[in-house]
Enzyme design. Structure first.
Site, PDB file in Angstrom:
ATOM      1  N   CYS A   2       0.854  -1.171   0.000  1.00  0.00           N
ATOM      2  CA  CYS A   2       0.000   0.000   0.000  1.00  0.00           C
ATOM      3  C   CYS A   2       0.898   1.232   0.000  1.00  0.00           C
ATOM      4  O   CYS A   2       1.940   1.261   0.648  1.00  0.00           O
ATOM      5  CB  CYS A   2      -0.943   0.103   1.195  1.00  0.00           C
ATOM      6  SG  CYS A   2      -2.118  -1.237   1.310  1.00  0.00           S
ATOM      7  N   ARG A  27       3.892  -0.306  -4.972  1.00  0.00           N
ATOM      8  CA  ARG A  27       3.696  -0.869  -3.626  1.00  0.00           C
ATOM      9  C   ARG A  27       2.408  -1.680  -3.521  1.00  0.00           C
ATOM     10  O   ARG A  27       2.180  -2.375  -2.529  1.00  0.00           O
ATOM     11  CB  ARG A  27       3.660   0.266  -2.597  1.00  0.00           C
ATOM     12  CG  ARG A  27       4.935   1.064  -2.532  1.00  0.00           C
ATOM     13  CD  ARG A  27       4.791   2.188  -1.526  1.00  0.00           C
ATOM     14  NE  ARG A  27       4.662   1.667  -0.189  1.00  0.00           N
ATOM     15  CZ  ARG A  27       5.657   1.533   0.670  1.00  0.00           C
ATOM     16  NH1 ARG A  27       6.863   1.907   0.347  1.00  0.00           N
ATOM     17  NH2 ARG A  27       5.452   1.045   1.878  1.00  0.00           N
ATOM     18  N   TRP A  74      -2.649  -2.771  -1.683  1.00  0.00           N
ATOM     19  CA  TRP A  74      -2.373  -4.195  -1.860  1.00  0.00           C
ATOM     20  C   TRP A  74      -3.251  -4.897  -0.842  1.00  0.00           C
ATOM     21  O   TRP A  74      -3.073  -4.734   0.363  1.00  0.00           O
ATOM     22  CB  TRP A  74      -0.897  -4.497  -1.618  1.00  0.00           C
ATOM     23  CG  TRP A  74      -0.535  -5.904  -1.993  1.00  0.00           C
ATOM     24  CD1 TRP A  74      -0.252  -6.360  -3.235  1.00  0.00           C
ATOM     25  CD2 TRP A  74      -0.419  -7.026  -1.119  1.00  0.00           C
ATOM     26  NE1 TRP A  74       0.032  -7.711  -3.198  1.00  0.00           N
ATOM     27  CE2 TRP A  74      -0.059  -8.145  -1.911  1.00  0.00           C
ATOM     28  CE3 TRP A  74      -0.572  -7.225   0.253  1.00  0.00           C
ATOM     29  CZ2 TRP A  74       0.137  -9.418  -1.383  1.00  0.00           C
ATOM     30  CZ3 TRP A  74      -0.381  -8.491   0.787  1.00  0.00           C
ATOM     31  CH2 TRP A  74      -0.022  -9.566  -0.036  1.00  0.00           C
ATOM     32  N   ASN A  98      -1.864   2.274   5.741  1.00  0.00           N
ATOM     33  CA  ASN A  98      -0.967   1.221   5.248  1.00  0.00           C
ATOM     34  C   ASN A  98      -0.539   0.409   6.464  1.00  0.00           C
ATOM     35  O   ASN A  98      -0.119   0.972   7.466  1.00  0.00           O
ATOM     36  CB  ASN A  98       0.258   1.855   4.574  1.00  0.00           C
ATOM     37  CG  ASN A  98       1.332   0.826   4.250  1.00  0.00           C
ATOM     38  OD1 ASN A  98       1.036  -0.354   4.053  1.00  0.00           O
ATOM     39  ND2 ASN A  98       2.571   1.265   4.200  1.00  0.00           N
ATOM     40  N   GLY A  99      -0.654  -0.918   6.367  1.00  0.00           N
ATOM     41  CA  GLY A  99      -0.291  -1.784   7.495  1.00  0.00           C
ATOM     42  C   GLY A  99      -1.410  -2.759   7.782  1.00  0.00           C
ATOM     43  O   GLY A  99      -2.311  -2.934   6.954  1.00  0.00           O
ATOM     44  N   GLU A 476      16.792 -18.549  -8.285  1.00  0.00           N
ATOM     45  CA  GLU A 476      16.442 -17.165  -8.588  1.00  0.00           C
ATOM     46  C   GLU A 476      15.800 -17.067  -9.984  1.00  0.00           C
ATOM     47  O   GLU A 476      14.805 -16.357 -10.170  1.00  0.00           O
ATOM     48  CB  GLU A 476      17.693 -16.273  -8.485  1.00  0.00           C
ATOM     49  CG  GLU A 476      17.519 -14.831  -8.897  1.00  0.00           C
ATOM     50  CD  GLU A 476      16.408 -14.088  -8.168  1.00  0.00           C
ATOM     51  OE1 GLU A 476      15.879 -14.591  -7.174  1.00  0.00           O
ATOM     52  OE2 GLU A 476      16.041 -13.000  -8.645  1.00  0.00           O
ATOM     53  N   LYS A 480      11.961 -15.664 -10.881  1.00  0.00           N
ATOM     54  CA  LYS A 480      11.674 -14.635 -11.893  1.00  0.00           C
ATOM     55  C   LYS A 480      10.606 -15.135 -12.857  1.00  0.00           C
ATOM     56  O   LYS A 480       9.672 -14.432 -13.190  1.00  0.00           O
ATOM     57  CB  LYS A 480      12.918 -14.272 -12.718  1.00  0.00           C
ATOM     58  CG  LYS A 480      14.001 -13.460 -12.084  1.00  0.00           C
ATOM     59  CD  LYS A 480      13.640 -12.035 -11.787  1.00  0.00           C
ATOM     60  CE  LYS A 480      13.097 -11.892 -10.393  1.00  0.00           C
ATOM     61  NZ  LYS A 480      14.029 -11.695  -9.333  1.00  0.00           N
ATOM     62  N   GLU A 483       7.091 -15.373 -11.109  1.00  0.00           N
ATOM     63  CA  GLU A 483       6.391 -14.164 -10.673  1.00  0.00           C
ATOM     64  C   GLU A 483       5.965 -13.257 -11.817  1.00  0.00           C
ATOM     65  O   GLU A 483       4.952 -12.592 -11.715  1.00  0.00           O
ATOM     66  CB  GLU A 483       7.189 -13.387  -9.625  1.00  0.00           C
ATOM     67  CG  GLU A 483       8.350 -12.583 -10.137  1.00  0.00           C
ATOM     68  CD  GLU A 483       9.068 -11.788  -9.048  1.00  0.00           C
ATOM     69  OE1 GLU A 483       8.427 -11.259  -8.138  1.00  0.00           O
ATOM     70  OE2 GLU A 483      10.306 -11.685  -9.135  1.00  0.00           O
ATOM     71  N   HIS A 499      15.282 -38.727  -6.768  1.00  0.00           N
ATOM     72  CA  HIS A 499      14.627 -39.001  -5.483  1.00  0.00           C
ATOM     73  C   HIS A 499      13.160 -38.560  -5.509  1.00  0.00           C
ATOM     74  O   HIS A 499      12.532 -38.472  -4.456  1.00  0.00           O
ATOM     75  CB  HIS A 499      15.385 -38.296  -4.353  1.00  0.00           C
ATOM     76  CG  HIS A 499      16.793 -38.791  -4.224  1.00  0.00           C
ATOM     77  ND1 HIS A 499      17.096 -40.046  -3.744  1.00  0.00           N
ATOM     78  CD2 HIS A 499      17.973 -38.222  -4.564  1.00  0.00           C
ATOM     79  CE1 HIS A 499      18.411 -40.225  -3.772  1.00  0.00           C
ATOM     80  NE2 HIS A 499      18.971 -39.127  -4.272  1.00  0.00           N
ATOM     81  N   LYS A 598       5.934  -4.423  -4.685  1.00  0.00           N
ATOM     82  CA  LYS A 598       7.382  -4.284  -4.573  1.00  0.00           C
ATOM     83  C   LYS A 598       7.838  -4.291  -3.116  1.00  0.00           C
ATOM     84  O   LYS A 598       8.881  -4.824  -2.790  1.00  0.00           O
ATOM     85  CB  LYS A 598       7.800  -2.970  -5.256  1.00  0.00           C
ATOM     86  CG  LYS A 598       9.300  -2.731  -5.289  1.00  0.00           C
ATOM     87  CD  LYS A 598       9.974  -3.665  -6.249  1.00  0.00           C
ATOM     88  CE  LYS A 598      11.452  -3.444  -6.371  1.00  0.00           C
ATOM     89  NZ  LYS A 598      12.104  -4.600  -7.033  1.00  0.00           N
TER      90      LYS A 598
HETATM   91  O1  M6R Z   1      12.919  -5.643  -0.608  1.00  0.00           O
HETATM   92  P1  M6R Z   1      13.366  -7.047  -0.317  1.00  0.00           P
HETATM   93  O2  M6R Z   1      14.652  -7.392  -0.950  1.00  0.00           O
HETATM   94  O3  M6R Z   1      13.377  -7.331   1.165  1.00  0.00           O
HETATM   95  O4  M6R Z   1      12.248  -7.945  -0.946  1.00  0.00           O
HETATM   96  C1  M6R Z   1      12.248  -9.331  -0.781  1.00  0.00           C
HETATM   97  C2  M6R Z   1      11.289  -9.988  -1.729  1.00  0.00           C
HETATM   98  O5  M6R Z   1       9.990  -9.548  -1.500  1.00  0.00           O
HETATM   99  C3  M6R Z   1      11.649  -9.700  -3.195  1.00  0.00           C
HETATM  100  O6  M6R Z   1      12.949 -10.075  -3.484  1.00  0.00           O
HETATM  101  C4  M6R Z   1      10.692 -10.455  -4.128  1.00  0.00           C
HETATM  102  O7  M6R Z   1      10.874 -11.833  -4.006  1.00  0.00           O
HETATM  103  C5  M6R Z   1      10.883  -9.972  -5.561  1.00  0.00           C
HETATM  104  N1  M6R Z   1       9.615  -9.693  -6.150  1.00  0.00           N
HETATM  105  C6  M6R Z   1      11.583 -10.970  -6.416  1.00  0.00           C
HETATM  106  O8  M6R Z   1      11.760 -10.522  -7.712  1.00  0.00           O
END
Ligand code: M6R
Length: 603
Positions: A2, A27, A74, A98-99, A476, A480, A483, A499, A598
């Site tokens: 948010c 956000r 959000w 927000n929260g 990683e 990507k 998401e 396994h 984000k």
């Molecule tokens: O701001 P941060 O690095 O703490 O965020 C952690 C994760 O939320 C962030 O890396 C998330 O997994 C990304 N969307 C990945 O691309």
């Protein structure tokens, strides 16, 4: 999660709020809304949609208002709907939040306010309670209300009988404030302020901010005046421009080389790691014999990979935890452990809580953070900034590379300070300095990955296999792909296939193999054969210099050469580009993937 915003001034309030909301939209983008105060009347516009839709609703309104607040959501409590969108109104109060107010259900029962609620979420409860407590004195009402709230909050409030006054208070969830020629602006983060200001302050927790045309003041809950501590912004609106790229994610991958160069220049001097300016001296490296890392998502993946580097080069035992699990696992941290938290945003609540937990136990803490002045940066004992520049796309790219660079340099610093291994380290750092150019060369060849994306876009599921460091790189890469392209993708340690997971391989199942480690050529080749024998269609991403030794008939993509331990720097942009083009080909929202945000400020 948010984004909230508040403005008081003589500028075009509607324009200022809409522009700032757009900059905060990363956000959260489930709903958006604004409220303008025009004299004694309050106009509220909101919709369960993005800011671009809100913009149409707002057209022709709010330009002459002297104050207003806004929100981009959000969803946590309550569905994505009009009634759950902010601002919420209750009697004289208009509020954005927000929260998470964790005890909202108990509060509804205790104060019998069921009949006053229109929404199904937690935020409106704060608005109603505030109105119940409001007898003309905002300070008294805010103090009494926040005493009742459990959880986290950044609340921005207006009262209909106090035109052009905005009040704010926060606990954990951030609020930054700036004053400029034509008014005062507050927001969840600095991006929203970047168009107008060079100086800002972070609203201290449990402190009431009042902004009006003539006043900007802070008082603690006992009524004592508090002086704001101003800081300088080190980026401007120009850094948030897409600079001709269609999406932030592409821009941020294109900037990855420059970001890494800047990061290396900050923490390596005369070819050796250098952290003295950040307060990490010889004593720091000698007094810690164990490292405990906490992070989430991409930052966690950087931490996982770095464990190998810390243990190999510095001989220092390293444990890596998901921040969200750390507080339950409560590992037995040795007396001489240092807690390292990694976070691009510096606001991820799980990581912040892990940091607080470690500090409560008396552990020295070091934060690797991108956003200056963020909560994690402020609370840790030491901070190393990633120097990646603003990262706006939800998918993290250049921050990952910079996090890794710092972690490698830290490992080398431990090695140098405790084992006097200067020479080898200098050689590796020299090699690391080649990485930015290679990353840029990968970006120039992006059409190769675009072509592959065109062929993979209709897949429901993709497997990724690799060993050792490649396994972490692929974790990683898989994140990507999941998401932003919504293709189900899992990374498996190749040796684990037999396994269980190999049961899922059938004819034409796409398998991406990463082979960047020379010593693993034979073993990984066998694993590739195993999946091919079950009909898999394999795409092998292999280090250029060992390509000639890999003789299987599968599609091969070369990864640019660096020493094996540094191969992540040339491999990761390849997988970032592949995920990016998959999203493009599928026509889905690249920078703002569904259900994500984000900055993750809910547990
Ligand atoms: O701001 P941060 O690095 O703490 O965020 C952690 C994760 O939320 C962030 O890396 C998330 O997994 C990304 N969307 C990945 O691309």
């Amino acid at each position: 999660m948010c984004g909230i915003i508040g403005y008081v001034g003589t500028g075009n309030t509607a324009d200022i709020l809409m522009r700032s909301l757009k900059l905060l939209e990363y956000r959260g983008y489930d709903s958006s809304g604004v409220a303008f105060c025009s004299g004694k009347s309050m106009e509220v516009f909101k919709c369960p949609d993005r800011v671009s839709v809100l913009e149409d609703l707002v057209k022709g309104h709010g330009e002459n208002a002297k104050s207003g607040i806004g929100h981009t959501r959000w969803a946590t409590h309550g569905s994505v709907s009009f009634k759950n969108s902010h601002p919420h109104q209750a009697g004289k109060v208009t509020l954005v939040h927000n929260g998470i107010i964790e005890n909202y259900k108990e509060l509804i029962q205790t104060y019998h306010i069921e009949n006053r609620l229109l929404s199904t979420g937690d935020s409106e409860v704060a608005a109603v309670l505030l109105d119940e407590h409001y007898k003309g004195d905002p300070y008294a009402a805010i103090s009494e209300t926040v005493e009742l709230l459990q959880g986290t909050y950044a609340l921005v409030m207006m009262f209909s009988d106090r035109p052009d006054e905005i009040y704010a208070i926060r606990k954990v969830s951030p609020i930054v404030v700036s004053e400029q020629e034509n008014g005062k602006l507050l927001a969840s983060d600095l991006n929203a302020l970047s168009t107008v200001c060079r100086e800002y302050f972070v609203l201290p927790e449990k402190t009431i901010l009042k902004m009006s045309l003539s006043e900007l003041s802070l008082k603690d809950l006992s009524g004592k005046d508090i002086k704001p501590e101003y800081e300088q912004m080190d980026f401007g609106f120009e850094d948030l421009d897409k600079k001709g790229h269609p999406f932030y994610m592409e821009k941020e991958i294109a900037e990855e080389g420059t970001a890494l160069r800047r990061c290396l220049a900050s923490y390596a001097a005369d070819g050796l790691p250098s952290f003295e300016d950040e307060g990490l001296d010889h004593g720091f490296f000698c007094r810690h014999k164990h490292i405990v890392i906490c992070a989430c998502g991409t930052s966690y993946h950087a931490g996982l990979l770095s464990k190998r580097i810390f243990e190999k080069y510095a001989g220092i035992s390293t444990e890596v935890y998901l921040s969200s699990e750390f507080i339950y696992e409560r590992p037995l941290m040795e007396e001489d452990s240092v807690l390292v938290v990694i976070s691009q945003s510096g606001e991820t609540i799980d990581t912040l809580e892990a940091l607080r937990c470690g500090r409560k136990e008396g552990k020295e803490s070091l934060a690797i953070v991108n956003v200056k002045g963020s909560s994690i940066a402020r609370e840790a004992d030491h901070v190393l900034y990633m120097e990646a520049g603003p990262e706006i796309a939800v998918a993290s790219t250049k921050a990952y590379t910079c996090q890794l660079a710092i972690l490698y340099l830290l490992a080398f610093a431990f090695a140098k300070e405790t084992k006097q291994d200067g020479e080898d380290i200098a050689k590796l750092i020299e090699e690391m300095r080649k990485a930015p150019d290679l990353i840029e060369a990968v970006y120039e060849e992006r059409e190769t990955y675009h072509d592959l994306a065109k062929r993979l876009k209709d897949q429901k599921s993709v497997f990724m296999i690799g060993r050792s460091l490649d396994y972490y790189i692929l974790m990683e890469a898989a994140l990507k792909m999941k998401e932003i392209s919504y293709i189900h993708c899992e990374a498996y340690a190749s040796g684990e296939l037999k396994h269980g997971p190999i049961a899922l391989i059938e004819k034409d199942t796409p398998v991406i193999a990463c082979l960047s480690q020379k010593d693993l050529l034979a073993k990984e080749s066998s694993n590739i054969k195993e999946v091919r024998a079950r009909g898999a269609k394999v795409f092998c991403f292999i280090k250029e210099s060992i390509r000639k030794d890999f003789v299987q008939k599968v599609e091969v993509f070369a990864l640019k050469d660096l020493p094996d331990d540094l191969m992540v720097f040339s491999a990761i942009p390849v997988f970032q580009l592949l995920a990016y083009y998959l999203a493009i080909e599928k026509g889905v929202s690249v920078d703002k993937p569904r259900n994500l945000a984000k900055v993750v400020t809910v547990e």
